[in-house]
Design an enzyme around this catalytic site. Sequence first.
Site, PDB file in Angstrom:
ATOM      1  N   ASP A  12     -82.341 -47.886  -1.492  1.00 23.29           N
ATOM      2  CA  ASP A  12     -81.397 -47.676  -2.576  1.00 23.29           C
ATOM      3  C   ASP A  12     -81.579 -48.853  -3.539  1.00 23.29           C
ATOM      4  O   ASP A  12     -82.197 -49.860  -3.181  1.00 23.29           O
ATOM      5  CB  ASP A  12     -79.972 -47.635  -2.005  1.00 23.29           C
ATOM      6  N   ASP A  14     -79.018 -50.039  -6.676  1.00 21.89           N
ATOM      7  CA  ASP A  14     -77.810 -50.779  -7.057  1.00 21.89           C
ATOM      8  C   ASP A  14     -76.975 -51.108  -5.828  1.00 21.89           C
ATOM      9  O   ASP A  14     -76.607 -50.231  -5.047  1.00 21.89           O
ATOM     10  CB  ASP A  14     -76.974 -49.963  -8.050  1.00 21.89           C
ATOM     11  N   THR A 106     -82.676 -43.635  -5.899  1.00 22.31           N
ATOM     12  CA  THR A 106     -81.503 -44.079  -6.630  1.00 22.31           C
ATOM     13  C   THR A 106     -80.749 -42.930  -7.265  1.00 22.31           C
ATOM     14  O   THR A 106     -81.339 -41.909  -7.645  1.00 22.31           O
ATOM     15  CB  THR A 106     -81.920 -45.081  -7.725  1.00 22.31           C
ATOM     16  N   SER A 107     -79.448 -43.113  -7.428  1.00 19.01           N
ATOM     17  CA  SER A 107     -78.628 -42.152  -8.157  1.00 19.01           C
ATOM     18  C   SER A 107     -78.629 -42.455  -9.651  1.00 19.01           C
ATOM     19  O   SER A 107     -78.018 -41.728 -10.427  1.00 19.01           O
ATOM     20  CB  SER A 107     -77.188 -42.174  -7.618  1.00 19.01           C
ATOM     21  N   LYS A 138     -77.062 -37.974  -3.524  1.00 19.01           N
ATOM     22  CA  LYS A 138     -76.398 -38.473  -2.340  1.00 19.01           C
ATOM     23  C   LYS A 138     -74.912 -38.102  -2.387  1.00 19.01           C
ATOM     24  O   LYS A 138     -74.313 -38.142  -3.463  1.00 19.01           O
ATOM     25  CB  LYS A 138     -76.539 -39.998  -2.257  1.00 19.01           C
ATOM     26  N   ASP A 163     -76.322 -49.583   0.948  1.00 18.59           N
ATOM     27  CA  ASP A 163     -75.077 -50.351   0.983  1.00 18.59           C
ATOM     28  C   ASP A 163     -73.854 -49.449   0.898  1.00 18.59           C
ATOM     29  O   ASP A 163     -72.768 -49.855   1.292  1.00 18.59           O
ATOM     30  CB  ASP A 163     -75.036 -51.362  -0.168  1.00 18.59           C
TER      31      ASP A 163
END
Length: 220
Positions: A12, A14, A106-107, A138, A163
């Site tokens: 991931d 951020d 990543t989103s 996600k 995270d």
Amino acid sequence: MLPGPGKCVLFDVDGTLIDAVDNQRRVWGTWAGRYGLDAADVYGVALRTRPMETFAEVAPDQDPGECLALLHELEDEDVRSGVYGAFAGAAELLRALPPRSWALVTSNYEHRVRGRFARTGLPVPPVLVDAAAVDEGKPSPVPYLLAAERLGVRPEDCLVIEDAPSGVEAGLRAGMTVWAVNTPTPAPGVHRHFPTLSEAAPEILAFARSRTGASARYSS
């Protein structure tokens, strides 16, 4: 695409590699202020949903296209002028990983990831799965499964570094090993938990090298 190494690490971005939590909070706070909404409430929803789902929940009477355009404007400006950095050990770890043994999932959107990585000195791998690459974000397993497919490895040979609870759930649903970093307590279901990325780095590198025979060395 040629098959990748035996085991791969899927990161991931951020909150895992880039310390941008305060930036995200400020962006969403500014966005909420434009619509007269409570910043804390909006951010709480944004943490667990994709933007369009957030808009539907917190601003159902607003045009979702306009909501998204404003969010993109604010996020792009943050990439250009925001203050943030990479977590300790991130650059050293990514550079030490064997080639084609890792990817980003990543989103966020690829151009923002590249902008932040350029500003923080992090390398960008050949495989990057962003919000535009999938229809389901996600906690759906789809983003992580796509990354494994692009790397040419089986899901069970992938290690997910996350995270956030939604990302942890995505990795677990994909049938992958999931480790949590940069959190005081782990999300439910994680296989291992490390308070910081730097503490996890030697173990991450060992996982990636376990079936590659790579000679890269990690130095903290």
